[in-house]
Design a protein around this motif. Structure first.
Motif, PDB file in Angstrom:
ATOM      1  N   MET A   1       0.836  -1.200   0.000  1.00  0.00           N
ATOM      2  CA  MET A   1       0.000   0.000   0.000  1.00  0.00           C
ATOM      3  C   MET A   1       0.873   1.254   0.000  1.00  0.00           C
ATOM      4  N   GLU A   2       1.909   1.265   0.817  1.00  0.00           N
ATOM      5  CA  GLU A   2       2.789   2.433   0.881  1.00  0.00           C
ATOM      6  C   GLU A   2       3.491   2.668  -0.451  1.00  0.00           C
ATOM      7  N   ALA A   3       3.859   1.578  -1.135  1.00  0.00           N
ATOM      8  CA  ALA A   3       4.535   1.721  -2.423  1.00  0.00           C
ATOM      9  C   ALA A   3       3.596   2.231  -3.507  1.00  0.00           C
ATOM     10  N   GLU A   4       2.325   1.814  -3.456  1.00  0.00           N
ATOM     11  CA  GLU A   4       1.379   2.183  -4.503  1.00  0.00           C
ATOM     12  C   GLU A   4       0.650   3.493  -4.235  1.00  0.00           C
ATOM     13  N   THR A   5       0.799   4.056  -3.056  1.00  0.00           N
ATOM     14  CA  THR A   5       0.055   5.271  -2.727  1.00  0.00           C
ATOM     15  C   THR A   5       0.990   6.391  -2.304  1.00  0.00           C
ATOM     16  N   VAL A   6       1.957   6.684  -3.148  1.00  0.00           N
ATOM     17  CA  VAL A   6       2.888   7.773  -2.845  1.00  0.00           C
ATOM     18  C   VAL A   6       2.171   9.112  -3.017  1.00  0.00           C
ATOM     19  N   ASP A   7       2.645  10.118  -2.319  1.00  0.00           N
ATOM     20  CA  ASP A   7       2.037  11.444  -2.389  1.00  0.00           C
ATOM     21  C   ASP A   7       2.381  12.093  -3.726  1.00  0.00           C
ATOM     22  N   VAL A   8       1.502  12.926  -4.211  1.00  0.00           N
ATOM     23  CA  VAL A   8       1.636  13.544  -5.527  1.00  0.00           C
ATOM     24  C   VAL A   8       2.036  15.002  -5.379  1.00  0.00           C
ATOM     25  N   ASP A   9       3.104  15.392  -6.074  1.00  0.00           N
ATOM     26  CA  ASP A   9       3.544  16.778  -6.106  1.00  0.00           C
ATOM     27  C   ASP A   9       3.324  17.299  -7.524  1.00  0.00           C
ATOM     28  N   PRO A  10       2.456  18.301  -7.691  1.00  0.00           N
ATOM     29  CA  PRO A  10       2.157  18.791  -9.044  1.00  0.00           C
ATOM     30  C   PRO A  10       3.394  19.236  -9.817  1.00  0.00           C
ATOM     31  N   ALA A  11       4.405  19.732  -9.132  1.00  0.00           N
ATOM     32  CA  ALA A  11       5.604  20.219  -9.818  1.00  0.00           C
ATOM     33  C   ALA A  11       6.410  19.082 -10.440  1.00  0.00           C
ATOM     34  N   HIS A  12       6.228  17.861  -9.954  1.00  0.00           N
ATOM     35  CA  HIS A  12       7.011  16.727 -10.451  1.00  0.00           C
ATOM     36  C   HIS A  12       6.249  15.827 -11.419  1.00  0.00           C
ATOM     37  N   ILE A  13       5.095  16.278 -11.876  1.00  0.00           N
ATOM     38  CA  ILE A  13       4.326  15.498 -12.839  1.00  0.00           C
ATOM     39  C   ILE A  13       4.945  15.702 -14.221  1.00  0.00           C
ATOM     40  N   ALA A  14       5.263  14.603 -14.890  1.00  0.00           N
ATOM     41  CA  ALA A  14       5.859  14.679 -16.229  1.00  0.00           C
ATOM     42  C   ALA A  14       4.759  15.001 -17.239  1.00  0.00           C
ATOM     43  N   LEU A  15       4.940  16.107 -17.939  1.00  0.00           N
ATOM     44  CA  LEU A  15       3.959  16.531 -18.937  1.00  0.00           C
ATOM     45  C   LEU A  15       4.493  16.280 -20.331  1.00  0.00           C
ATOM     46  N   GLU A  16       3.593  15.874 -21.192  1.00  0.00           N
ATOM     47  CA  GLU A  16       3.911  15.734 -22.611  1.00  0.00           C
ATOM     48  C   GLU A  16       3.234  16.909 -23.315  1.00  0.00           C
ATOM     49  N   THR A  17       3.956  17.556 -24.217  1.00  0.00           N
ATOM     50  CA  THR A  17       3.406  18.700 -24.941  1.00  0.00           C
ATOM     51  C   THR A  17       2.883  18.229 -26.292  1.00  0.00           C
ATOM     52  N   ILE A  18       1.674  18.643 -26.605  1.00  0.00           N
ATOM     53  CA  ILE A  18       1.063  18.309 -27.888  1.00  0.00           C
ATOM     54  C   ILE A  18       0.858  19.615 -28.648  1.00  0.00           C
ATOM     55  N   ASP A  19       1.452  19.716 -29.824  1.00  0.00           N
ATOM     56  CA  ASP A  19       1.271  20.894 -30.678  1.00  0.00           C
ATOM     57  C   ASP A  19       0.298  20.525 -31.783  1.00  0.00           C
ATOM     58  N   ILE A  20      -0.795  21.272 -31.852  1.00  0.00           N
ATOM     59  CA  ILE A  20      -1.818  21.026 -32.873  1.00  0.00           C
ATOM     60  C   ILE A  20      -1.776  22.169 -33.883  1.00  0.00           C
TER      61      ILE A  20
END
Length: 184
Positions: free
Chosen positions: A146-165
């Protein structure tokens, strides 16, 4: 000419992360917060499922602990009772007027049967301890999972993919062109 310039130079920049895509007017910061919120909600659901399983194991551990204590008490009482029976049989044989009588032999047989029961009681205690330890290990593994699968989320460390349309030529329609002049 304006439609050609828009076609060649304008793009819509969107972000993608964790299966979500940003809205056309959503800033990167707002999108990160939305993704983090979604991830936290998913984490909380996973945590709730794990906690339900852990609670069930806690209940099993309580029952196993109660059973273990019961087996230990029965084993201890059996040992005391067998010891007393054995001592009284030996003392009766040594101190009695008749010596080795039918009654003394019967009491000796009973004491020996109780001694055999002590061994079975010890085995029962060992099995109850093993059962308790196995449940405890399952709980510990589940807790770590449970501890391994429920780590806390930091918005600054979320990997974003950029999509150019890029726009299609057929989607660009220039209806009016205006020129605005502002004196400085």
């Amino acid at each position: 000419a304006l439609s050609l310039a828009l076609y060649q130079n304008q793009t819509l920049k969107l972000f993608k992360a964790e299966g979500l895509v940003s809205q056309y007017d959503e800033t990167e910061g707002d999108f990160r917060v939305r993704v983090a919120t979604s991830m936290r909600e998913a984490r909380d659901k996973v945590r709730a499922a794990f906690q339900q399983k852990i609670a069930a194991l806690d209940e099993k551990m309580k029952k196993a602990s109660d059973k273990l204590e019961d087996k230990k008490q029965k084993s201890w009482a059996g040992k005391i009772q067998t010891g007393i029976s054995f001592v009284t049989t030996v003392l009766g044989a040594l101190m009695g007027k008749r010596g080795l009588s039918k009654d003394t032999i019967s009491k000796t047989g009973t004491a020996l049967r109780r001694a055999g029961q002590i061994s079975r009681d010890s085995d029962n205690v060992n099995r109850a301890e093993d059962s308790f330890e196995a449940i405890q290990q399952q709980r510990d593994v589940l807790q770590k999972q449970m501890e391994a699968e429920t780590v806390d989320v930091d918005p600054a460390h979320i990997a974003l993919e950029t999509i150019d349309i890029r726009p299609r030529k057929s989607d660009i329609v220039v209806e009016k062109v205006a020129l605005l002049w502002w004196p400085t």
